[in-house]
Scaffold this motif. Sequence first.
Motif, PDB file in Angstrom:
ATOM      1  N   ILE A   1     -24.525  18.070  19.977  1.00  0.00           N
ATOM      2  CA  ILE A   1     -25.121  19.271  19.956  1.00  0.00           C
ATOM      3  C   ILE A   1     -25.819  19.854  21.477  1.00  0.00           C
ATOM      4  O   ILE A   1     -25.497  19.097  22.147  1.00  0.00           O
ATOM      5  CB  ILE A   1     -26.618  19.157  19.275  1.00  0.00           C
ATOM      6  CG1 ILE A   1     -27.756  18.373  19.878  1.00  0.00           C
ATOM      7  CG2 ILE A   1     -26.385  18.844  17.737  1.00  0.00           C
ATOM      8  CD1 ILE A   1     -29.128  18.248  19.320  1.00  0.00           C
ATOM      9  N   GLU A   2     -26.283  20.914  21.434  1.00  0.00           N
ATOM     10  CA  GLU A   2     -26.727  21.466  22.932  1.00  0.00           C
ATOM     11  C   GLU A   2     -25.613  21.236  23.849  1.00  0.00           C
ATOM     12  O   GLU A   2     -24.246  21.494  23.560  1.00  0.00           O
ATOM     13  CB  GLU A   2     -27.987  21.024  23.425  1.00  0.00           C
ATOM     14  CG  GLU A   2     -29.118  21.152  22.165  1.00  0.00           C
ATOM     15  CD  GLU A   2     -30.480  20.469  22.701  1.00  0.00           C
ATOM     16  OE1 GLU A   2     -30.696  19.881  23.577  1.00  0.00           O
ATOM     17  OE2 GLU A   2     -31.307  20.690  21.562  1.00  0.00           O
TER      18      GLU A   2
ATOM     19  N   LEU B   1     -22.099  20.861  16.448  1.00  0.00           N
ATOM     20  CA  LEU B   1     -22.841  22.048  15.953  1.00  0.00           C
ATOM     21  C   LEU B   1     -22.274  23.366  16.420  1.00  0.00           C
ATOM     22  O   LEU B   1     -22.255  23.517  17.913  1.00  0.00           O
ATOM     23  CB  LEU B   1     -24.340  21.619  16.495  1.00  0.00           C
ATOM     24  CG  LEU B   1     -25.216  22.648  15.696  1.00  0.00           C
ATOM     25  CD1 LEU B   1     -25.254  22.417  14.321  1.00  0.00           C
ATOM     26  CD2 LEU B   1     -26.587  22.410  16.394  1.00  0.00           C
TER      27      LEU B   1
ATOM     28  N   PRO C   1     -22.786  26.673  16.317  1.00  0.00           N
ATOM     29  CA  PRO C   1     -23.563  27.675  16.955  1.00  0.00           C
ATOM     30  C   PRO C   1     -23.771  27.272  18.464  1.00  0.00           C
ATOM     31  O   PRO C   1     -23.698  28.253  19.452  1.00  0.00           O
ATOM     32  CB  PRO C   1     -24.908  27.802  16.375  1.00  0.00           C
ATOM     33  CG  PRO C   1     -24.648  27.171  15.014  1.00  0.00           C
ATOM     34  CD  PRO C   1     -23.494  26.011  15.017  1.00  0.00           C
ATOM     35  N   ASP C   2     -23.967  26.070  18.738  1.00  0.00           N
ATOM     36  CA  ASP C   2     -24.043  25.700  20.109  1.00  0.00           C
ATOM     37  C   ASP C   2     -22.857  25.689  20.945  1.00  0.00           C
ATOM     38  O   ASP C   2     -22.782  25.830  22.316  1.00  0.00           O
ATOM     39  CB  ASP C   2     -24.643  24.248  20.319  1.00  0.00           C
ATOM     40  CG  ASP C   2     -26.109  24.112  19.822  1.00  0.00           C
ATOM     41  OD1 ASP C   2     -26.467  25.321  19.463  1.00  0.00           O
ATOM     42  OD2 ASP C   2     -26.587  22.974  19.749  1.00  0.00           O
TER      43      ASP C   2
ATOM     44  N   TRP D   1     -25.853  19.748   8.911  1.00  0.00           N
ATOM     45  CA  TRP D   1     -26.472  18.699   9.718  1.00  0.00           C
ATOM     46  C   TRP D   1     -27.563  18.070   9.042  1.00  0.00           C
ATOM     47  O   TRP D   1     -27.716  16.810   8.990  1.00  0.00           O
ATOM     48  CB  TRP D   1     -27.003  19.419  10.941  1.00  0.00           C
ATOM     49  CG  TRP D   1     -27.961  18.505  11.968  1.00  0.00           C
ATOM     50  CD1 TRP D   1     -27.833  17.366  11.732  1.00  0.00           C
ATOM     51  CD2 TRP D   1     -28.591  19.098  13.170  1.00  0.00           C
ATOM     52  NE1 TRP D   1     -28.709  16.653  12.944  1.00  0.00           N
ATOM     53  CE2 TRP D   1     -29.092  17.874  13.772  1.00  0.00           C
ATOM     54  CE3 TRP D   1     -28.835  20.347  13.644  1.00  0.00           C
ATOM     55  CZ2 TRP D   1     -30.026  18.058  14.789  1.00  0.00           C
ATOM     56  CZ3 TRP D   1     -29.575  20.272  15.083  1.00  0.00           C
ATOM     57  CH2 TRP D   1     -30.312  19.125  15.324  1.00  0.00           C
TER      58      TRP D   1
ATOM     59  N   SER E   1     -31.173   9.656  18.557  1.00  0.00           N
ATOM     60  CA  SER E   1     -30.891  10.954  19.555  1.00  0.00           C
ATOM     61  C   SER E   1     -30.589  10.314  21.054  1.00  0.00           C
ATOM     62  O   SER E   1     -31.557   9.583  21.446  1.00  0.00           O
ATOM     63  CB  SER E   1     -32.121  11.906  19.398  1.00  0.00           C
ATOM     64  OG  SER E   1     -32.297  12.464  18.244  1.00  0.00           O
TER      65      SER E   1
ATOM     66  N   PHE F   1     -30.420  11.666  24.537  1.00  0.00           N
ATOM     67  CA  PHE F   1     -30.527  12.948  25.288  1.00  0.00           C
ATOM     68  C   PHE F   1     -31.030  12.609  26.989  1.00  0.00           C
ATOM     69  O   PHE F   1     -31.161  13.558  27.694  1.00  0.00           O
ATOM     70  CB  PHE F   1     -31.797  13.674  24.982  1.00  0.00           C
ATOM     71  CG  PHE F   1     -32.975  13.286  24.627  1.00  0.00           C
ATOM     72  CD1 PHE F   1     -34.050  13.108  25.623  1.00  0.00           C
ATOM     73  CD2 PHE F   1     -33.290  12.296  23.380  1.00  0.00           C
ATOM     74  CE1 PHE F   1     -35.265  12.243  25.164  1.00  0.00           C
ATOM     75  CE2 PHE F   1     -34.453  11.770  23.200  1.00  0.00           C
ATOM     76  CZ  PHE F   1     -35.495  11.881  23.930  1.00  0.00           C
TER      77      PHE F   1
END
Lengths: 93, 130
Positions: A32-33, A55, A57-58, A78, A90, A92
Amino acid sequence: MTLHIVSQSPFSGSALKDCLSAFADGDALLLIEDAVYAAKGQTITQLKGKSVYCLEPDAVARGISIDPAIEAIDETRWVSLCTEHNPIVSWFR
Amino acid sequence: MQFTLVVYGAPHASEGANTALRFARAVLASGHGIYRVFFYGDGVHNGSALVAPPQDEQDLLSQWQDLKIAHNLDLTLCIAAAQRRGVLNDSEASRLEKPSGNMADGFELAGLGQLAEAAAVSDRIVTFGS
């Protein structure tokens, strides 16, 4: 089986690498991101043979076309991935 | 299934809070419940009533508040993280002798015990990084 969620670009830190070092058979990986930058090009070689999702859209927001080896998903999928896996970890940093 | 979301990202500093909001909407639209959204670390800035983004940018605060009203969400700020970052409700502000509180409507201050309790009660915990 664990769902690993990575949100950091593979070019700006070790989150994806650290995640893969803890990756077990049957686990799934969601990009993601900024981690969607791992969904194309040479970085996907290290993801071969794993259940990998991205993901969409990201990826679209960043102009990334997702490699066909990786499954493009939306937020609804998701959520269902989260119901199918436990725990959810997660990465990050 | 009951979800708890843990948000580490401040609005406009990282994407985490925005991603958490999108995920929260998808959870609720899928018919699952959200037991608590716990804002931790820099994530407590999501609960400041004083954020004033330009009109052509996303207003995360009002979106969290709308979601809270629509689904009776529990939006909890870690009190220790909030005190350090200057997000206080009126009673904390007065107790700490600060000029005013600035915690947005719809949010609550609580300790890490509330995160532990949410972890015990929820089926899934999803963390959104800074």
